[in-house]
Design a protein around this motif. Structure first.
Motif, PDB file in Angstrom:
ATOM      1  N   LEU A   1       0.865  -1.185   0.000  1.00  0.00           N
ATOM      2  CA  LEU A   1       0.000   0.000   0.000  1.00  0.00           C
ATOM      3  C   LEU A   1       0.898   1.231   0.000  1.00  0.00           C
ATOM      4  O   LEU A   1       1.794   1.352   0.835  1.00  0.00           O
ATOM      5  N   LEU A   2       0.637   2.124  -0.936  1.00  0.00           N
ATOM      6  CA  LEU A   2       1.498   3.293  -1.115  1.00  0.00           C
ATOM      7  C   LEU A   2       0.711   4.572  -0.834  1.00  0.00           C
ATOM      8  O   LEU A   2      -0.521   4.566  -0.811  1.00  0.00           O
ATOM      9  N   ARG A   3       1.464   5.636  -0.626  1.00  0.00           N
ATOM     10  CA  ARG A   3       0.834   6.938  -0.383  1.00  0.00           C
ATOM     11  C   ARG A   3       1.448   7.961  -1.331  1.00  0.00           C
ATOM     12  O   ARG A   3       2.333   8.727  -0.941  1.00  0.00           O
ATOM     13  N   PRO A   4       1.007   7.945  -2.571  1.00  0.00           N
ATOM     14  CA  PRO A   4       1.638   8.833  -3.546  1.00  0.00           C
ATOM     15  C   PRO A   4       1.406  10.311  -3.271  1.00  0.00           C
ATOM     16  O   PRO A   4       2.209  11.153  -3.674  1.00  0.00           O
ATOM     17  N   ARG A   5       0.301  10.644  -2.593  1.00  0.00           N
ATOM     18  CA  ARG A   5       0.003  12.065  -2.364  1.00  0.00           C
ATOM     19  C   ARG A   5       0.228  12.411  -0.901  1.00  0.00           C
ATOM     20  O   ARG A   5      -0.195  11.672  -0.011  1.00  0.00           O
ATOM     21  N   ASP A   6       0.902  13.518  -0.658  1.00  0.00           N
ATOM     22  CA  ASP A   6       1.187  13.931   0.716  1.00  0.00           C
ATOM     23  C   ASP A   6      -0.019  14.661   1.317  1.00  0.00           C
ATOM     24  O   ASP A   6      -0.495  15.643   0.758  1.00  0.00           O
ATOM     25  N   THR A   7      -0.488  14.150   2.429  1.00  0.00           N
ATOM     26  CA  THR A   7      -1.614  14.801   3.113  1.00  0.00           C
ATOM     27  C   THR A   7      -1.220  15.087   4.557  1.00  0.00           C
ATOM     28  O   THR A   7      -2.039  15.010   5.457  1.00  0.00           O
ATOM     29  N   SER A   8       0.051  15.410   4.750  1.00  0.00           N
ATOM     30  CA  SER A   8       0.565  15.511   6.120  1.00  0.00           C
ATOM     31  C   SER A   8      -0.011  16.693   6.890  1.00  0.00           C
ATOM     32  O   SER A   8       0.111  16.745   8.106  1.00  0.00           O
ATOM     33  N   HIS A   9      -0.606  17.647   6.178  1.00  0.00           N
ATOM     34  CA  HIS A   9      -1.193  18.765   6.926  1.00  0.00           C
ATOM     35  C   HIS A   9      -2.578  18.400   7.457  1.00  0.00           C
ATOM     36  O   HIS A   9      -3.287  19.232   7.986  1.00  0.00           O
ATOM     37  N   GLN A  10      -2.928  17.113   7.335  1.00  0.00           N
ATOM     38  CA  GLN A  10      -4.220  16.594   7.792  1.00  0.00           C
ATOM     39  C   GLN A  10      -4.552  17.019   9.225  1.00  0.00           C
ATOM     40  O   GLN A  10      -5.691  17.360   9.519  1.00  0.00           O
ATOM     41  N   THR A  11      -3.546  16.988  10.094  1.00  0.00           N
ATOM     42  CA  THR A  11      -3.818  17.273  11.509  1.00  0.00           C
ATOM     43  C   THR A  11      -4.265  18.712  11.734  1.00  0.00           C
ATOM     44  O   THR A  11      -4.843  19.029  12.766  1.00  0.00           O
ATOM     45  N   THR A  12      -3.986  19.592  10.780  1.00  0.00           N
ATOM     46  CA  THR A  12      -4.375  20.993  10.972  1.00  0.00           C
ATOM     47  C   THR A  12      -5.793  21.242  10.451  1.00  0.00           C
ATOM     48  O   THR A  12      -6.318  22.345  10.600  1.00  0.00           O
ATOM     49  N   LEU A  13      -6.390  20.229   9.817  1.00  0.00           N
ATOM     50  CA  LEU A  13      -7.717  20.427   9.222  1.00  0.00           C
ATOM     51  C   LEU A  13      -8.831  20.099  10.219  1.00  0.00           C
ATOM     52  O   LEU A  13      -8.653  19.270  11.105  1.00  0.00           O
ATOM     53  N   ALA A  14      -9.973  20.730   9.993  1.00  0.00           N
ATOM     54  CA  ALA A  14     -11.159  20.392  10.783  1.00  0.00           C
ATOM     55  C   ALA A  14     -11.562  18.964  10.435  1.00  0.00           C
ATOM     56  O   ALA A  14     -11.358  18.527   9.296  1.00  0.00           O
ATOM     57  N   PRO A  15     -12.129  18.236  11.404  1.00  0.00           N
ATOM     58  CA  PRO A  15     -12.513  16.843  11.133  1.00  0.00           C
ATOM     59  C   PRO A  15     -13.341  16.684   9.867  1.00  0.00           C
ATOM     60  O   PRO A  15     -13.164  15.737   9.113  1.00  0.00           O
ATOM     61  N   SER A  16     -14.231  17.637   9.604  1.00  0.00           N
ATOM     62  CA  SER A  16     -15.115  17.517   8.441  1.00  0.00           C
ATOM     63  C   SER A  16     -14.344  17.624   7.123  1.00  0.00           C
ATOM     64  O   SER A  16     -14.799  17.136   6.091  1.00  0.00           O
ATOM     65  N   ALA A  17     -13.192  18.266   7.124  1.00  0.00           N
ATOM     66  CA  ALA A  17     -12.417  18.458   5.891  1.00  0.00           C
ATOM     67  C   ALA A  17     -11.432  17.320   5.641  1.00  0.00           C
ATOM     68  O   ALA A  17     -10.836  17.223   4.563  1.00  0.00           O
ATOM     69  N   ARG A  18     -11.264  16.444   6.610  1.00  0.00           N
ATOM     70  CA  ARG A  18     -10.209  15.435   6.510  1.00  0.00           C
ATOM     71  C   ARG A  18     -10.500  14.377   5.458  1.00  0.00           C
ATOM     72  O   ARG A  18      -9.600  13.935   4.750  1.00  0.00           O
ATOM     73  N   ALA A  19     -11.767  13.953   5.371  1.00  0.00           N
ATOM     74  CA  ALA A  19     -12.107  12.897   4.406  1.00  0.00           C
ATOM     75  C   ALA A  19     -11.811  13.369   2.987  1.00  0.00           C
ATOM     76  O   ALA A  19     -11.244  12.623   2.179  1.00  0.00           O
ATOM     77  N   ALA A  20     -12.175  14.628   2.685  1.00  0.00           N
ATOM     78  CA  ALA A  20     -11.936  15.151   1.339  1.00  0.00           C
ATOM     79  C   ALA A  20     -10.436  15.269   1.076  1.00  0.00           C
ATOM     80  O   ALA A  20      -9.952  14.965  -0.015  1.00  0.00           O
ATOM     81  N   ASN A  21      -9.695  15.645   2.092  1.00  0.00           N
ATOM     82  CA  ASN A  21      -8.250  15.849   1.934  1.00  0.00           C
ATOM     83  C   ASN A  21      -7.506  14.556   1.605  1.00  0.00           C
ATOM     84  O   ASN A  21      -6.501  14.588   0.897  1.00  0.00           O
ATOM     85  N   VAL A  22      -7.976  13.425   2.103  1.00  0.00           N
ATOM     86  CA  VAL A  22      -7.236  12.176   1.885  1.00  0.00           C
ATOM     87  C   VAL A  22      -7.693  11.414   0.636  1.00  0.00           C
ATOM     88  O   VAL A  22      -7.125  10.373   0.320  1.00  0.00           O
ATOM     89  N   GLN A  23      -8.693  11.947  -0.057  1.00  0.00           N
ATOM     90  CA  GLN A  23      -9.130  11.266  -1.281  1.00  0.00           C
ATOM     91  C   GLN A  23      -7.985  11.195  -2.281  1.00  0.00           C
ATOM     92  O   GLN A  23      -7.327  12.197  -2.553  1.00  0.00           O
ATOM     93  N   GLY A  24      -7.719  10.013  -2.771  1.00  0.00           N
ATOM     94  CA  GLY A  24      -6.636   9.840  -3.741  1.00  0.00           C
ATOM     95  C   GLY A  24      -5.263   9.777  -3.111  1.00  0.00           C
ATOM     96  O   GLY A  24      -4.251   9.764  -3.812  1.00  0.00           O
ATOM     97  N   ALA A  25      -5.204   9.738  -1.789  1.00  0.00           N
ATOM     98  CA  ALA A  25      -3.892   9.729  -1.124  1.00  0.00           C
ATOM     99  C   ALA A  25      -3.209   8.363  -1.234  1.00  0.00           C
ATOM    100  O   ALA A  25      -1.988   8.281  -1.238  1.00  0.00           O
ATOM    101  N   PHE A  26      -4.011   7.283  -1.312  1.00  0.00           N
ATOM    102  CA  PHE A  26      -3.447   5.931  -1.251  1.00  0.00           C
ATOM    103  C   PHE A  26      -3.611   5.176  -2.564  1.00  0.00           C
ATOM    104  O   PHE A  26      -4.532   5.447  -3.338  1.00  0.00           O
ATOM    105  N   ALA A  27      -2.745   4.212  -2.787  1.00  0.00           N
ATOM    106  CA  ALA A  27      -2.848   3.351  -3.972  1.00  0.00           C
ATOM    107  C   ALA A  27      -2.151   2.030  -3.673  1.00  0.00           C
ATOM    108  O   ALA A  27      -1.187   1.988  -2.893  1.00  0.00           O
ATOM    109  N   VAL A  28      -2.683   0.965  -4.264  1.00  0.00           N
ATOM    110  CA  VAL A  28      -1.986  -0.315  -4.167  1.00  0.00           C
ATOM    111  C   VAL A  28      -0.876  -0.290  -5.213  1.00  0.00           C
ATOM    112  O   VAL A  28      -1.065   0.223  -6.318  1.00  0.00           O
ATOM    113  N   GLU A  29       0.283  -0.802  -4.862  1.00  0.00           N
ATOM    114  CA  GLU A  29       1.407  -0.911  -5.799  1.00  0.00           C
ATOM    115  C   GLU A  29       0.879  -1.576  -7.081  1.00  0.00           C
ATOM    116  O   GLU A  29       0.403  -2.727  -7.026  1.00  0.00           O
ATOM    117  N   PRO A  30       0.907  -0.871  -8.209  1.00  0.00           N
ATOM    118  CA  PRO A  30       0.225  -1.366  -9.419  1.00  0.00           C
ATOM    119  C   PRO A  30       0.696  -2.754  -9.867  1.00  0.00           C
ATOM    120  O   PRO A  30      -0.105  -3.528 -10.383  1.00  0.00           O
TER     121      PRO A  30
END
Ligand SMILES: [Zn+2]
Ligand SMILES: [Zn+2]
Length: 259
Positions: free
Chosen positions: A177-206
């Motif tokens: 399982l890979l994380r091609p997109r950096d979402t490290s500022h997640q902790t600074t977001l409101a809980p409601s914004a977190r789900a949208a922020n992590v969309q597309g963050a992960f991928a299975v090694e193709p």
């Protein structure tokens, strides 16, 4: 000079009584496994001593879907009955409160890898005590984005997953399982914004998609806060054909308003 005192560098030094010396040194000499407890500074077999584990890692009933504390006899909380998370089961060893919050911060951001065995042990104990927990199958650490991994030098989730794999005698894999997109500022977001922020963050090694199909997988992480990252990672694994996904974390952020 009074008997029992020695003179050193112009100062009288009271000799340490032999029994006291023995008490202080014995645990260290008893074996190379003795270490100073990171919480109470006493001696223990691990970096969190038995007394501190008994005091701070109290076993409480937890919702089997979100791992938040629930009243005794409740297996799934009301929130999870209304909005079930995508994973099959979540497991947490402790709440993200003192002293675990401080220890996990040291472990994650200050490379205190000497804490890894004691933190892994909490997760190992929690799964052993949970009669409903399934075999984890393959352990997958929540991945870090490569840039973040280079900066931090270690992935705290991998440090837990690989040790847990040894304790449970099951495989752990940091490259499926890979994380091609950096979402490290997640902790600074409101809980409601977190789900949208992590969309597309992960991928299975193709090149390894076939390894996920029909597989039982367990995501391992240090802390679960809103669960948004774990939910997104779970969705990616289920879309790739995983048979079942569990999420195991050392610490769970308590429900807001609870103490
Ligand atoms: Zn202690
Ligand atoms: Zn729940």
């Amino acid at each position: 000079m009074a008997a029992g005192l020695s003179f050193m560098g112009g100062q009288y030094i009271e000799p340490v009584p032999f029994t006291h010396l023995l008490k202080t040194l014995a645990p260290a000499a008893a074996g190379r496994f003795a270490s100073l407890c990171a919480v109470c500074r006493g001696w223990g077999a691990q970096r969190v001593c038995g007394d501190c584990v008994a005091r701070f890692a109290r076993v409480v009933p937890r919702c089997r879907s979100c791992a938040l504390e629930v009243p005794a006899g409740v297996s799934v909380c009301g929130d999870c009955l209304r909005h079930p998370p995508p994973w099959e089961q979540a497991l947490a060893a402790v709440d993200y409160v003192h002293p675990w919050d401080g220890l996990l911060t040291l472990f994650k951001f200050h490379a205190a890898l000497d804490l890894a065995p004691a933190l892994t042990q909490r997760l190992f104990d929690a799964q052993g005590l949970d009669s409903a927990s399934h075999h984890p199958g393959l352990l997958l650490p929540m991945p870090l984005n490569p840039v973040r991994l280079r900066e931090r030098g270690h992935n705290q989730a991998w440090e837990l997953a690989r040790r847990l794999g040894t304790l449970l005698n099951c495989p752990a894999d940091a490259h499926l399982l890979l994380r091609p997109r950096d979402t490290s500022h997640q902790t600074t977001l409101a809980p409601s914004a977190r789900a949208a922020n992590v969309q597309g963050a992960f991928a299975v090694e193709p090149r390894r998609l076939a390894e996920v199909r029909g597989r039982e997988l367990t995501l391992v992480d240090d802390v679960m806060t809103t669960g948004a990252s774990a939910a997104e990672a779970t969705r990616v694994l289920l879309e790739a054909g995983a048979a079942r996904v569990q999420v195991w974390v050392v610490a769970r952020t308590p429900r807001p308003g609870s103490d």
